[in-house]
Scaffold this motif. Structure first.
Motif, PDB file in Angstrom:
ATOM      1  N   MET A 176       0.819  -1.208   0.000  1.00  0.00           N
ATOM      2  CA  MET A 176       0.000   0.000   0.000  1.00  0.00           C
ATOM      3  C   MET A 176       0.857   1.264   0.000  1.00  0.00           C
ATOM      4  O   MET A 176       0.451   2.304  -0.504  1.00  0.00           O
ATOM      5  CB  MET A 176      -0.911   0.010   1.229  1.00  0.00           C
ATOM      6  N   GLU A 177       2.052   1.167   0.579  1.00  0.00           N
ATOM      7  CA  GLU A 177       2.918   2.337   0.713  1.00  0.00           C
ATOM      8  C   GLU A 177       4.072   2.305  -0.288  1.00  0.00           C
ATOM      9  O   GLU A 177       5.101   2.969  -0.103  1.00  0.00           O
ATOM     10  CB  GLU A 177       3.458   2.394   2.147  1.00  0.00           C
ATOM     11  N   ALA A 178       3.889   1.569  -1.395  1.00  0.00           N
ATOM     12  CA  ALA A 178       4.991   1.372  -2.352  1.00  0.00           C
ATOM     13  C   ALA A 178       5.137   2.521  -3.339  1.00  0.00           C
ATOM     14  O   ALA A 178       6.097   2.548  -4.102  1.00  0.00           O
ATOM     15  CB  ALA A 178       4.777   0.066  -3.116  1.00  0.00           C
ATOM     16  N   LYS A 179       4.204   3.453  -3.351  1.00  0.00           N
ATOM     17  CA  LYS A 179       4.283   4.553  -4.318  1.00  0.00           C
ATOM     18  C   LYS A 179       5.508   5.408  -4.044  1.00  0.00           C
ATOM     19  O   LYS A 179       5.793   5.790  -2.915  1.00  0.00           O
ATOM     20  CB  LYS A 179       3.015   5.405  -4.247  1.00  0.00           C
ATOM     21  N   ARG A 180       6.243   5.725  -5.112  1.00  0.00           N
ATOM     22  CA  ARG A 180       7.440   6.542  -5.032  1.00  0.00           C
ATOM     23  C   ARG A 180       7.259   7.804  -5.868  1.00  0.00           C
ATOM     24  O   ARG A 180       6.208   8.049  -6.438  1.00  0.00           O
ATOM     25  CB  ARG A 180       8.658   5.735  -5.508  1.00  0.00           C
ATOM     26  N   ASP A 181       8.316   8.604  -5.957  1.00  0.00           N
ATOM     27  CA  ASP A 181       8.217   9.887  -6.644  1.00  0.00           C
ATOM     28  C   ASP A 181       8.056   9.754  -8.151  1.00  0.00           C
ATOM     29  O   ASP A 181       7.597  10.678  -8.811  1.00  0.00           O
ATOM     30  CB  ASP A 181       9.455  10.747  -6.342  1.00  0.00           C
ATOM     31  N   SER A 182       8.449   8.624  -8.700  1.00  0.00           N
ATOM     32  CA  SER A 182       8.312   8.415 -10.150  1.00  0.00           C
ATOM     33  C   SER A 182       7.708   7.049 -10.405  1.00  0.00           C
ATOM     34  O   SER A 182       7.770   6.147  -9.554  1.00  0.00           O
ATOM     35  CB  SER A 182       9.673   8.515 -10.847  1.00  0.00           C
ATOM     36  N   GLY A 183       7.135   6.895 -11.603  1.00  0.00           N
ATOM     37  CA  GLY A 183       6.560   5.605 -11.961  1.00  0.00           C
ATOM     38  C   GLY A 183       7.596   4.509 -11.997  1.00  0.00           C
ATOM     39  O   GLY A 183       7.342   3.380 -11.564  1.00  0.00           O
ATOM     40  N   ALA A 184       8.788   4.836 -12.495  1.00  0.00           N
ATOM     41  CA  ALA A 184       9.848   3.833 -12.578  1.00  0.00           C
ATOM     42  C   ALA A 184      10.255   3.363 -11.190  1.00  0.00           C
ATOM     43  O   ALA A 184      10.476   2.164 -10.961  1.00  0.00           O
ATOM     44  CB  ALA A 184      11.049   4.415 -13.315  1.00  0.00           C
ATOM     45  N   ALA A 185      10.350   4.297 -10.240  1.00  0.00           N
ATOM     46  CA  ALA A 185      10.724   3.926  -8.874  1.00  0.00           C
ATOM     47  C   ALA A 185       9.626   3.100  -8.213  1.00  0.00           C
ATOM     48  O   ALA A 185       9.905   2.159  -7.454  1.00  0.00           O
ATOM     49  CB  ALA A 185      11.007   5.182  -8.052  1.00  0.00           C
ATOM     50  N   THR A 186       8.372   3.427  -8.501  1.00  0.00           N
ATOM     51  CA  THR A 186       7.258   2.650  -7.951  1.00  0.00           C
ATOM     52  C   THR A 186       7.289   1.226  -8.493  1.00  0.00           C
ATOM     53  O   THR A 186       7.117   0.253  -7.747  1.00  0.00           O
ATOM     54  CB  THR A 186       5.911   3.310  -8.282  1.00  0.00           C
ATOM     55  N   VAL A 187       7.498   1.094  -9.804  1.00  0.00           N
ATOM     56  CA  VAL A 187       7.577  -0.231 -10.419  1.00  0.00           C
ATOM     57  C   VAL A 187       8.716  -1.044  -9.813  1.00  0.00           C
ATOM     58  O   VAL A 187       8.572  -2.237  -9.512  1.00  0.00           O
ATOM     59  CB  VAL A 187       7.749  -0.101 -11.949  1.00  0.00           C
ATOM     60  N   ALA A 188       9.858  -0.387  -9.603  1.00  0.00           N
ATOM     61  CA  ALA A 188      11.012  -1.085  -9.022  1.00  0.00           C
ATOM     62  C   ALA A 188      10.699  -1.590  -7.625  1.00  0.00           C
ATOM     63  O   ALA A 188      11.055  -2.728  -7.258  1.00  0.00           O
ATOM     64  CB  ALA A 188      12.226  -0.154  -8.992  1.00  0.00           C
ATOM     65  N   ARG A 189      10.004  -0.777  -6.831  1.00  0.00           N
ATOM     66  CA  ARG A 189       9.638  -1.192  -5.475  1.00  0.00           C
ATOM     67  C   ARG A 189       8.639  -2.349  -5.512  1.00  0.00           C
ATOM     68  O   ARG A 189       8.748  -3.313  -4.730  1.00  0.00           O
ATOM     69  CB  ARG A 189       9.045  -0.004  -4.708  1.00  0.00           C
ATOM     70  N   LEU A 190       7.675  -2.283  -6.413  1.00  0.00           N
ATOM     71  CA  LEU A 190       6.699  -3.371  -6.529  1.00  0.00           C
ATOM     72  C   LEU A 190       7.388  -4.666  -6.952  1.00  0.00           C
ATOM     73  O   LEU A 190       7.035  -5.751  -6.478  1.00  0.00           O
ATOM     74  CB  LEU A 190       5.617  -2.999  -7.546  1.00  0.00           C
ATOM     75  N   ARG A 191       8.385  -4.556  -7.826  1.00  0.00           N
ATOM     76  CA  ARG A 191       9.092  -5.749  -8.266  1.00  0.00           C
ATOM     77  C   ARG A 191       9.817  -6.418  -7.094  1.00  0.00           C
ATOM     78  O   ARG A 191       9.908  -7.647  -7.006  1.00  0.00           O
ATOM     79  CB  ARG A 191      10.070  -5.387  -9.385  1.00  0.00           C
ATOM     80  N   GLU A 192      10.333  -5.601  -6.173  1.00  0.00           N
ATOM     81  CA  GLU A 192      10.968  -6.145  -4.969  1.00  0.00           C
ATOM     82  C   GLU A 192       9.939  -6.894  -4.121  1.00  0.00           C
ATOM     83  O   GLU A 192      10.219  -7.981  -3.597  1.00  0.00           O
ATOM     84  CB  GLU A 192      11.578  -5.022  -4.137  1.00  0.00           C
ATOM     85  N   LEU A 193       8.729  -6.308  -3.989  1.00  0.00           N
ATOM     86  CA  LEU A 193       7.716  -6.882  -3.099  1.00  0.00           C
ATOM     87  C   LEU A 193       7.169  -8.210  -3.617  1.00  0.00           C
ATOM     88  O   LEU A 193       6.742  -9.055  -2.825  1.00  0.00           O
ATOM     89  CB  LEU A 193       6.568  -5.885  -2.910  1.00  0.00           C
ATOM     90  N   VAL A 194       7.123  -8.404  -4.946  1.00  0.00           N
ATOM     91  CA  VAL A 194       6.499  -9.620  -5.500  1.00  0.00           C
ATOM     92  C   VAL A 194       7.543 -10.645  -5.930  1.00  0.00           C
ATOM     93  O   VAL A 194       7.189 -11.659  -6.559  1.00  0.00           O
ATOM     94  CB  VAL A 194       5.581  -9.287  -6.690  1.00  0.00           C
TER      95      VAL A 194
END
Length: 503
Positions: free
Chosen positions: A256-274
């Motif tokens: 839920m708190e994975a949103k980052r300042d850019s779309g690329a950073a958000t995608v990178a964080r989601l990739r870590e989580l899954v």
């Protein structure tokens, strides 16, 4: 002999949860629907109009927030024939279930993919509340038969264009995109879901989804409580939670708190989580592809962004989900500032048509809440213009109705909205009150004297002061916004006044 009872008069009241719409409201909605349809048409979608009634069987179990097929709808059973019971029918509760039925029924005759839009009222048999009605308008666009993420990206782009077309400027809205596969992957990693036990998986997923979907209303702490043992609200009522351990809840809240300042950073964080979940990694890949397609079309994060907090409530979404939120502030009934919130949403639902055909048919679409969008524009002060009333031709002589009808016919043929006063013409003041109540821009008089001289009196009602309730014909003629013109110049003078009144 007992005196027969009088039949009681029916109450003149709107049924609970419904409302009536008058002149300017109906016109404003029609203009908005026309504007939305123009964008949908420009994107290559075809119009479709289905029956307001569907069989309960066709509607299925995908009703909002309920498990029973006939819960939440206005339904009834047809008369049966012999020993065969009649079908259960219901008013449609959305536009998507009828689309699934239409596609399954006519799929051999429709192009593939099939792109359609539909507009009209839907009905929900739910408890009404402030601003929540049992009948409201939806405006949908869907692509059926395409698994391409290009279809999802296109829907998001079209939604952005639509909001701007109806008067929501860039900066006053944001379209947020997420993917159900990513959330499922997070829950797999957290040990919440067991792919080997699909029934339990669906049940647990539903509990967690409902908790996450309440983030805007309950905040982080409220959602965290619902992921665990449960939550007690301000009234003391307790809601059972999903029963996750602290470690499991940490993983879900991390999503839920994975949103980052850019779309690329958000995608990178989601990739870590899954990491380790094939479903989740597929979902991240789809989000990345959607973002790339949108960027190629010029739709940047100022209009459309990846946001893991978007869940969407309906259970039939299987992939990308999206929601349009208005970001400007309004004042509520207590004078408090708040954001208006969501006005549209949708997503991918690859299993809905399968109910009819037995074969998976990919589909994605969006639904705009037209009434909410109108309310948002009104709250922002962008719907304050009044719809202009008709030019009113007053009646000074009942025997000369043909002359007055000829006047309005001339105005109408020139494209000017006009009517003859059809009430009791005896009191001229009442005719002027009528014109005032109608919001008429112009009134026309031709009494006996005017008829003999070949002229008409034309009054600019918008420019002139409000007509006094007791005004007489002679008093009215002396007003400064009164014009006397030859009868054959009536149309030209009315046009001149109307053009001068345009903002």
């Amino acid at each position: 002999m007992a005196k027969p009872k009088k039949t009681p008069r029916p109450k003149a009241e709107t049924p609970k949860g419904f409302r009536d719409y008058f002149g300017t409201e109906v016109t404003a909605r029609a203009e908005m629907l026309q504007a939305i349809a123009g964008v949908y048409h420009r994107y290559g979608f075809d119009a479709l109009e289905t029956s307001a009634v569907e069989t309960v069987e066709a509607l299925g179990k995908f009703l909002p927030d309920v498990d029973r097929p006939n819960a939440g709808v206005f339904g009834w059973q047809e008369d049966g024939e012999g020993d065969k019971p009649g079908d259960w029918l219901a008013l449609r509760y959305d536009m998507t279930a009828p689309l699934a039925r239409v596609y399954a029924q006519h799929r051999n005759d429709l192009p593939n993919p099939y792109r359609r839009y539909a507009m009209g009222p839907v009905w929900r048999n739910e408890k009404p509340g402030p601003g929540r009605f049992r009948q409201f308008y939806q405006c949908d666009a869907d692509t059926v038969g395409s698994a391409s993420m290009g279809a999802d990206a296109e829907i998001c782009a079209m939604l952005a264009d639509t909001l701007e077309q109806v008067g929501i400027p860039r900066g006053d809205y944001i379209i947020r995109v997420n993917n159900r596969k990513v959330l499922n992957g997070v829950m797999e990693v957290a040990g919440v879901l067991d792919p080997a036990n699909p029934e339990a998986m669906e049940h647990e997923r539903g509990i967690v989804l409902r908790a996450i979907d309440k983030l805007d209303r309950l905040g982080v702490d409220g959602v965290r409580a619902l992921l665990g043992a449960g939550r007690k609200d301000d009234s003391g009522d307790f809601t059972d939670g999903a029963g996750l351990s602290d470690a499991q809840a940490d993983v879900v809240m991390g999503f839920m708190e994975a949103k980052r300042d850019s779309g690329a950073a958000t995608v990178a964080r989601l990739r870590e989580l899954v990491a380790g979940s094939q479903t989740g990694e597929t979902g991240v890949d789809e989000l990345e592809e959607i973002a790339a397609l949108l960027a190629a079309g010029g739709y940047g994060p100022d209009r459309i962004e990846i946001d893991p907090s978007v869940v969407r409530g309906l259970g039939y979404y299987t992939g990308p989900v999206y929601e349009a939120e208005l970001t400007f502030e309004i004042f509520d009934e207590k004078g408090r500032k708040r954001q208006f919130g969501s006005v549209a949403g949708g997503g991918r639902y690859d299993d809905l048509v399968k109910r009819f055909t037995g074969q998976e048919v990919p589909a994605t679409g969006v639904s705009i809440g037209v009434d909410r969008l109108l309310a948002a524009l009104t709250a922002k002060g962008r719907m304050e213009r009044d719809v202009q009333g008709p030019v009113v031709v007053t009646v000074m002589d009942r025997a000369r109705m043909a002359d007055y009808q000829a006047m309005v016919a001339e105005l109408r043929q020139a494209g000017i909205r006009a009517e003859v006063y059809l009430g009791n013409p005896k009191n001229f003041g009442n005719q002027l009150k009528y014109a005032d109540k109608r919001g008429s821009p112009v009134a026309i008089i031709e009494g006996g004297d005017e008829k003999d001289r070949g002229v008409v009196q034309i009054k600019d009602l918008i420019l002139g002061a409000k007509i006094a309730e007791t005004a007489t014909h002679e008093e009215w003629k002396d007003r400064p916004s009164q014009f006397e013109v030859p009868r054959d110049q009536m149309l030209a003078k009315v046009r001149e006044i109307l053009e001068g009144q345009e903002p």
